[in-house]
Structures are given as C-alpha cells and as structure tokens.
Design a protein around this motif. Sequence first.
Motif, short mmCIF file in Angstrom:
data_model
loop_
_atom_site.label_atom_id
_atom_site.label_comp_id
_atom_site.label_asym_id
_atom_site.label_seq_id
_atom_site.Cartn_x
_atom_site.Cartn_y
_atom_site.Cartn_z
N MET A 1 0.84 -1.18 0.00
CA MET A 1 0.00 0.00 0.00
C MET A 1 0.88 1.24 0.00
SD MET A 1 -3.04 1.01 2.61
CE MET A 1 -3.99 -0.33 1.95
N GLY A 2 0.46 2.25 -0.72
CA GLY A 2 1.24 3.46 -0.84
C GLY A 2 1.02 4.42 0.32
N SER A 3 1.51 5.60 0.12
CA SER A 3 1.41 6.66 1.11
C SER A 3 -0.03 7.14 1.23
CB SER A 3 2.28 7.81 0.62
OG SER A 3 2.92 8.44 1.66
N ILE A 4 -0.46 7.42 2.43
CA ILE A 4 -1.80 7.95 2.67
C ILE A 4 -1.64 9.35 3.26
CG2 ILE A 4 -3.91 7.73 4.04
CD1 ILE A 4 -3.65 4.72 3.74
N ARG A 5 -2.21 10.33 2.56
CA ARG A 5 -2.06 11.72 3.01
C ARG A 5 -3.39 12.43 3.23
NH1 ARG A 5 3.20 13.55 2.46
NH2 ARG A 5 4.56 12.15 1.31
N THR A 6 -4.50 11.78 2.89
CA THR A 6 -5.81 12.42 3.08
C THR A 6 -6.77 11.45 3.75
OG1 THR A 6 -6.77 11.69 0.98
CG2 THR A 6 -5.50 13.75 0.94
N THR A 7 -7.82 11.99 4.33
CA THR A 7 -8.82 11.14 4.95
C THR A 7 -9.53 10.29 3.91
OG1 THR A 7 -10.43 12.96 4.89
CG2 THR A 7 -9.18 12.67 6.93
N GLU A 8 -9.67 10.83 2.70
CA GLU A 8 -10.31 10.06 1.63
C GLU A 8 -9.45 8.85 1.25
OE1 GLU A 8 -9.89 13.41 1.44
OE2 GLU A 8 -11.96 14.08 1.66
N GLN A 9 -8.14 9.04 1.16
CA GLN A 9 -7.24 7.93 0.85
C GLN A 9 -7.29 6.87 1.95
OE1 GLN A 9 -3.57 10.12 0.34
NE2 GLN A 9 -3.79 10.19 -1.89
N LEU A 10 -7.35 7.31 3.20
CA LEU A 10 -7.44 6.37 4.31
C LEU A 10 -8.74 5.59 4.23
CD1 LEU A 10 -6.38 5.15 6.93
CD2 LEU A 10 -7.44 7.07 8.15
N GLY A 11 -9.83 6.28 3.98
CA GLY A 11 -11.13 5.61 3.86
C GLY A 11 -11.15 4.59 2.74
N ASN A 12 -10.59 4.96 1.60
CA ASN A 12 -10.53 4.03 0.46
C ASN A 12 -9.69 2.81 0.78
OD1 ASN A 12 -12.15 5.65 -1.17
ND2 ASN A 12 -10.42 6.72 -2.08
N ALA A 13 -8.56 3.02 1.45
CA ALA A 13 -7.67 1.91 1.80
C ALA A 13 -8.35 0.96 2.79
CB ALA A 13 -6.37 2.44 2.39
N LEU A 14 -9.06 1.52 3.77
CA LEU A 14 -9.72 0.67 4.76
C LEU A 14 -10.91 -0.07 4.15
CD1 LEU A 14 -9.45 2.96 7.91
CD2 LEU A 14 -8.01 1.02 7.25
N ARG A 15 -11.63 0.59 3.24
CA ARG A 15 -12.74 -0.09 2.55
C ARG A 15 -12.20 -1.26 1.73
NH1 ARG A 15 -14.14 3.61 -0.61
NH2 ARG A 15 -15.68 4.63 0.71
N ALA A 16 -11.10 -1.03 1.01
CA ALA A 16 -10.51 -2.10 0.20
C ALA A 16 -10.06 -3.26 1.07
CB ALA A 16 -9.34 -1.54 -0.62
N ALA A 17 -9.46 -2.96 2.22
CA ALA A 17 -9.01 -4.02 3.13
C ALA A 17 -10.20 -4.81 3.67
CB ALA A 17 -8.20 -3.41 4.28
N ARG A 18 -11.26 -4.09 4.05
CA ARG A 18 -12.46 -4.76 4.57
C ARG A 18 -13.03 -5.70 3.52
NH1 ARG A 18 -17.54 -3.85 3.51
NH2 ARG A 18 -17.31 -1.72 2.74
N LYS A 19 -13.15 -5.22 2.30
CA LYS A 19 -13.71 -6.05 1.23
C LYS A 19 -12.81 -7.24 0.91
CE LYS A 19 -16.69 -2.64 -0.90
NZ LYS A 19 -17.10 -2.00 -2.14
N GLN A 20 -11.50 -7.01 0.93
CA GLN A 20 -10.56 -8.12 0.67
C GLN A 20 -10.70 -9.20 1.73
OE1 GLN A 20 -6.48 -6.91 0.30
NE2 GLN A 20 -5.87 -8.84 -0.61
N LEU A 21 -11.01 -8.81 2.95
CA LEU A 21 -11.20 -9.77 4.04
C LEU A 21 -12.60 -10.38 4.02
CD1 LEU A 21 -9.39 -7.85 6.91
CD2 LEU A 21 -8.61 -9.95 5.78
N GLY A 22 -13.46 -9.90 3.14
CA GLY A 22 -14.81 -10.43 3.02
C GLY A 22 -15.73 -10.02 4.16
N LEU A 23 -15.46 -8.85 4.75
CA LEU A 23 -16.27 -8.37 5.86
C LEU A 23 -17.29 -7.34 5.39
CD1 LEU A 23 -13.45 -7.74 8.50
CD2 LEU A 23 -15.07 -9.64 8.47
N THR A 24 -18.46 -7.35 6.00
CA THR A 24 -19.43 -6.30 5.77
C THR A 24 -19.12 -5.16 6.74
OG1 THR A 24 -20.98 -7.14 7.42
CG2 THR A 24 -21.21 -7.99 5.15
N GLN A 25 -19.72 -4.01 6.48
CA GLN A 25 -19.54 -2.90 7.41
C GLN A 25 -20.04 -3.25 8.81
OE1 GLN A 25 -21.41 0.27 5.16
NE2 GLN A 25 -19.41 1.04 4.49
N PRO A 26 -21.21 -3.88 8.96
CA PRO A 26 -21.65 -4.26 10.31
C PRO A 26 -20.70 -5.26 11.00
CG PRO A 26 -23.52 -4.26 8.82
CD PRO A 26 -22.29 -4.09 7.98
N GLN A 27 -20.14 -6.18 10.25
CA GLN A 27 -19.20 -7.14 10.84
C GLN A 27 -17.95 -6.44 11.33
OE1 GLN A 27 -18.94 -9.71 7.39
NE2 GLN A 27 -20.11 -11.33 8.40
#
Length: 80
Positions: A1-27
């Motif tokens: 994963m590259g450098s994260i400098r904005t809250t949007e980049q952090l949100g995108n990275a965490l969403r991608a990680a969650r989806k890669q792990l097969g988790l829903t937002q409630p989980q």
Amino acid sequence: MGSIRTTEQLGNALRAARKQLGLTQPQLALSAGVGVRFIVDLEAGKPTLRLENVLRVIDALGGEIQLTGLPSTPAVNPEG
C-alpha cells in the motif's frame, strides 16, 4: 500500500481491506467495537472522526500505522 495523506485515501484503503477480508460494514463495526455509522463515515473520508476509534478499526483489520519522514528524537528518560 502506498502513502496515505488524506482522509479520503485512508477511507478508500480501509474499505478495500475490509472487502478483501470479506467483511461487511456491520461485521467490521462489531469487531472493532464501533458503530456502523462510524465505519460508513470513515470509509467516506470524514475528517472529524475520533482517532482512537480509527485505530480500533485499523487493528480489527489486522493493520498498523507506521510514520515515516518525521525527524527522529532521542528517547525520553521518564525520570527526567
């Protein structure tokens, strides 16, 4: 994963990680001990979220934060 400098980049990275792990937002919310709304806001890049909860979500995803590029400081002696 590259450098994260904005809250949007952090949100995108965490969403991608969650989806890669097969988790829903409630989980993920349950695992991190936060509300689903917090996960929604975090993934949307909301800039005013509580850092403690952001760190809980990162931990629940198996991640960690590493800071680079900051000046190094000598270790502080707790005895003064």
